[in-house]
Enzyme design. Structure first.
Site, mmCIF file in Angstrom:
data_model
loop_
_atom_site.group_PDB
_atom_site.id
_atom_site.type_symbol
_atom_site.label_atom_id
_atom_site.label_comp_id
_atom_site.label_asym_id
_atom_site.label_seq_id
_atom_site.Cartn_x
_atom_site.Cartn_y
_atom_site.Cartn_z
ATOM 1 N N SER A 117 1.050 -1.173 -0.028
ATOM 2 C CA SER A 117 -0.295 -0.527 -0.044
ATOM 3 C C SER A 117 0.740 1.911 -0.194
ATOM 4 C CB SER A 117 -0.886 -0.309 1.170
ATOM 5 O OG SER A 117 -1.250 0.840 1.674
ATOM 6 N N TYR A 141 -0.699 -0.102 10.820
ATOM 7 C CA TYR A 141 -1.710 -1.076 8.821
ATOM 8 C C TYR A 141 -1.183 -0.410 8.653
ATOM 9 C CZ TYR A 141 -3.332 -0.999 4.460
ATOM 10 O OH TYR A 141 -3.540 -1.432 3.160
ATOM 11 N N LYS A 145 2.210 -3.367 6.268
ATOM 12 C CA LYS A 145 2.298 -3.536 5.267
ATOM 13 C C LYS A 145 4.270 -3.468 5.010
ATOM 14 C CE LYS A 145 -1.487 -4.702 4.033
ATOM 15 N NZ LYS A 145 -2.200 -5.722 2.966
HETATM 16 N N1 LIG Z 1 -8.784 -1.079 -0.316
HETATM 17 C C1 LIG Z 1 -8.447 0.243 -0.853
HETATM 18 O O1 LIG Z 1 -8.318 1.113 -0.720
HETATM 19 C C2 LIG Z 1 -6.259 -1.008 -0.765
HETATM 20 C C3 LIG Z 1 -5.475 -0.071 -0.920
HETATM 21 C C4 LIG Z 1 -4.102 -0.215 -0.800
HETATM 22 C C5 LIG Z 1 -3.677 -1.372 -0.664
HETATM 23 N N2 LIG Z 1 -5.401 -2.470 -0.209
HETATM 24 C C6 LIG Z 1 -4.862 -3.585 0.400
HETATM 25 O O2 LIG Z 1 -5.081 -4.907 -0.906
HETATM 26 C C7 LIG Z 1 -5.629 -6.206 -0.021
HETATM 27 C C8 LIG Z 1 -7.315 -6.122 -0.228
HETATM 28 O O3 LIG Z 1 -7.771 -4.974 -0.069
HETATM 29 P P1 LIG Z 1 -9.593 -5.035 0.018
HETATM 30 O O4 LIG Z 1 -10.090 -3.936 -0.355
HETATM 31 O O5 LIG Z 1 -10.352 -5.531 -1.097
HETATM 32 O O6 LIG Z 1 -9.841 -4.835 1.374
HETATM 33 P P2 LIG Z 1 -11.328 -6.497 1.661
HETATM 34 O O7 LIG Z 1 -11.494 -6.615 3.017
HETATM 35 O O8 LIG Z 1 -12.287 -6.318 0.549
HETATM 36 O O9 LIG Z 1 -10.929 -8.083 1.283
HETATM 37 C C9 LIG Z 1 -9.843 -8.154 1.925
HETATM 38 C C10 LIG Z 1 -10.532 -9.871 2.203
HETATM 39 O O10 LIG Z 1 -9.476 -10.473 2.874
HETATM 40 C C11 LIG Z 1 -10.176 -11.574 3.575
HETATM 41 N N3 LIG Z 1 -8.885 -11.548 4.984
HETATM 42 C C12 LIG Z 1 -8.926 -10.978 6.162
HETATM 43 N N4 LIG Z 1 -7.914 -11.296 7.148
HETATM 44 C C13 LIG Z 1 -8.134 -12.731 6.543
HETATM 45 C C14 LIG Z 1 -7.351 -13.887 6.737
HETATM 46 N N5 LIG Z 1 -6.851 -13.997 7.910
HETATM 47 N N6 LIG Z 1 -7.242 -15.185 6.317
HETATM 48 C C15 LIG Z 1 -7.933 -14.901 5.073
HETATM 49 N N7 LIG Z 1 -9.051 -14.129 4.526
HETATM 50 C C16 LIG Z 1 -8.849 -12.991 5.275
HETATM 51 C C17 LIG Z 1 -11.402 -11.141 3.920
HETATM 52 O O11 LIG Z 1 -12.099 -11.816 3.926
HETATM 53 C C18 LIG Z 1 -11.320 -10.681 3.012
HETATM 54 O O12 LIG Z 1 -12.391 -10.878 1.854
HETATM 55 C C19 LIG Z 1 -5.724 -6.144 1.764
HETATM 56 O O13 LIG Z 1 -3.795 -6.707 1.773
HETATM 57 C C20 LIG Z 1 -5.149 -4.464 1.978
HETATM 58 O O14 LIG Z 1 -4.654 -3.853 2.822
HETATM 59 C C21 LIG Z 1 -6.707 -1.643 0.052
#
Ligand SMILES: NC(=O)c1ccc[n+]([C@@H]2O[C@H](COP(=O)([O-])OP(=O)(O)OC[C@H]3O[C@@H](n4cnc5c(N)ncnc54)[C@H](O)[C@@H]3O)[C@@H](O)[C@H]2O)c1
Length: 326
Positions: A117, A141, A145
């Site tokens: 991120s 957070y 990362k």
């Molecule tokens: N959305 C954003 O703007 C953004 C920006 C930068 C990075 N990210 C990263 O992208 C990734 C996905 O984010 P997102 O926005 O789709 O979030 P989200 O919460 O929709 O998706 C995360 C998924 O991971 C699953 N999960 C969480 N912990 C788990 C575990 N220990 N074991 C198995 N499954 C688990 C959840 O059920 C969910 O389906 C994350 O790693 C997040 O940190 C997101």
């Protein structure tokens, strides 16, 4: 190849699954459904419900499905919550990754793509953030990362695992309304929520050193982001020891005021914003240099902020049918 996509029932993960299968790759989703939605996973893609903290389970799944690469998106992602629950975030995001990497290396899986991120940079004081800009995360957070990147890189160096850490900037939009983000953690859904409640959208501080005084960010369409995962996965194929760290953004700054103007125009609400005090820890400007991803992956974002807002709005209206104007 068969890719295990952890977090594949989440907002971004579901788009990655779609892009991977459309590109002809096989996908298996591994997700504990803590924030994910099973219905986002296409019928033809196996969904295994489990936690990345359960290493034995992961190892069995890797073997059963003959997995040859992992895209690891499973994580907790709320900055504010991470301040209140740091141990939970370190457990899910760092320990969950460590256990996963143990299973991946034990199974001899050769490729690993990691969701990082722009939060790793913290408050960068530069016009364009390159991958060489010093990392100084401002929240647990962001720390998880950055620690995750270190774990991934160290494992690659020790074992030959080919790795890519993708540093996403501000992710928005949807491929279709049912895949839209259901959370209200980012600017676009926060503005939708205010408009739908007939309240003025909020600008948190208008005295930043930016052209209109509001914060500037780099927004990336989730469909473009998903394509970057396909490109990264392919770049790692047959490249033992490859170690990529890449910004995934558009390299274009858009201010909060500009975003609110676009959102007003697209939704038809036309409600001027109100200015409230700055939020602690909000950097003035965070915009990616996307050059390295272009060079290493031959990838470039195609969608603009209007496309992001329009598709996010369709998802919002699906969940809040009373929101649509006219
Ligand atoms: N959305 C954003 O703007 C953004 C920006 C930068 C990075 N990210 C990263 O992208 C990734 C996905 O984010 P997102 O926005 O789709 O979030 P989200 O919460 O929709 O998706 C995360 C998924 O991971 C699953 N999960 C969480 N912990 C788990 C575990 N220990 N074991 C198995 N499954 C688990 C959840 O059920 C969910 O389906 C994350 O790693 C997040 O940190 C997101």
């Amino acid at each position: 190849m068969t890719w295990l996509i952890t977090g594949g029932a989440g907002y971004i993960g579901a788009h990655v699954v779609r892009a991977m299968t459309e590109a002809g790759e096989r996908a298996v989703v591994y997700d504990d459904l803590s924030t994910g939605i099973a219905g986002r996973v296409p019928d033809e893609v196996p969904l295994v419900v489990g936690s990345t903290l359960d290493g034995e389970r992961v190892e069995r799944v890797l073997a059963e499905h003959e997995v040859t690469g992992v895209v690891h998106l499973a994580a907790k992602k709320q900055v504010g919550e991470s301040v209140e629950l740091p141990l939970h975030y370190y457990r899910e995001n760092v320990e969950g990754l460590r256990v996963l990497l143990e299973a991946v290396t034990a199974a001899g899986v050769p490729s690993f793509v990691f969701s990082s991120s722009a939060a790793v940079y913290g408050m960068p004081d530069v016009d364009l953030v390159t991958e060489e800009t010093p990392c100084a995360p401002m929240s647990p957070y962001g720390e998880t990362k950055l620690a995750g990147e270190w774990l991934v890189r160290a494992t690659g160096r020790a074992t030959g695992l080919a790795t890519a850490s993708l540093r996403y900037f501000n992710v928005a939009g949807a491929a279709s309304p049912e895949l839209a983000d259901v959370g209200v953690f980012n600017l676009i859904p926060m503005v939708f929520e205010r408009l739908t409640e007939n309240l003025p959208p909020r600008v948190f501080g208008d005295d930043y050193p930016t052209p209109d005084g509001s914060c500037v960010r780099d927004y990336i369409h989730v469909v473009d982001l998903a394509e970057a995962h396909v490109a990264a996965a392919r770049a790692l194929r047959s490249s033992p020891g490859r170690d990529l760290t890449l910004n995934i953004g558009r390299g274009e700054g858009v201010s909060v005021r500009e975003m609110i103007d676009h959102i007003n125009a697209i939704t038809g609400y036309d409600r001027p914003p109100t200015v409230t005090p700055r939020r602690p820890g909000d950097p003035a400007r965070v915009v990616a240099s996307a050059d390295r991803a272009a060079t290493e992956l031959a990838w470039k974002a195609k969608h603009d902020v209007q496309a992001m807002i329009t598709s996010a709005w369709e998802g919002w209206v699906r969940l809040h049918p009373g929101a649509a104007r006219g």
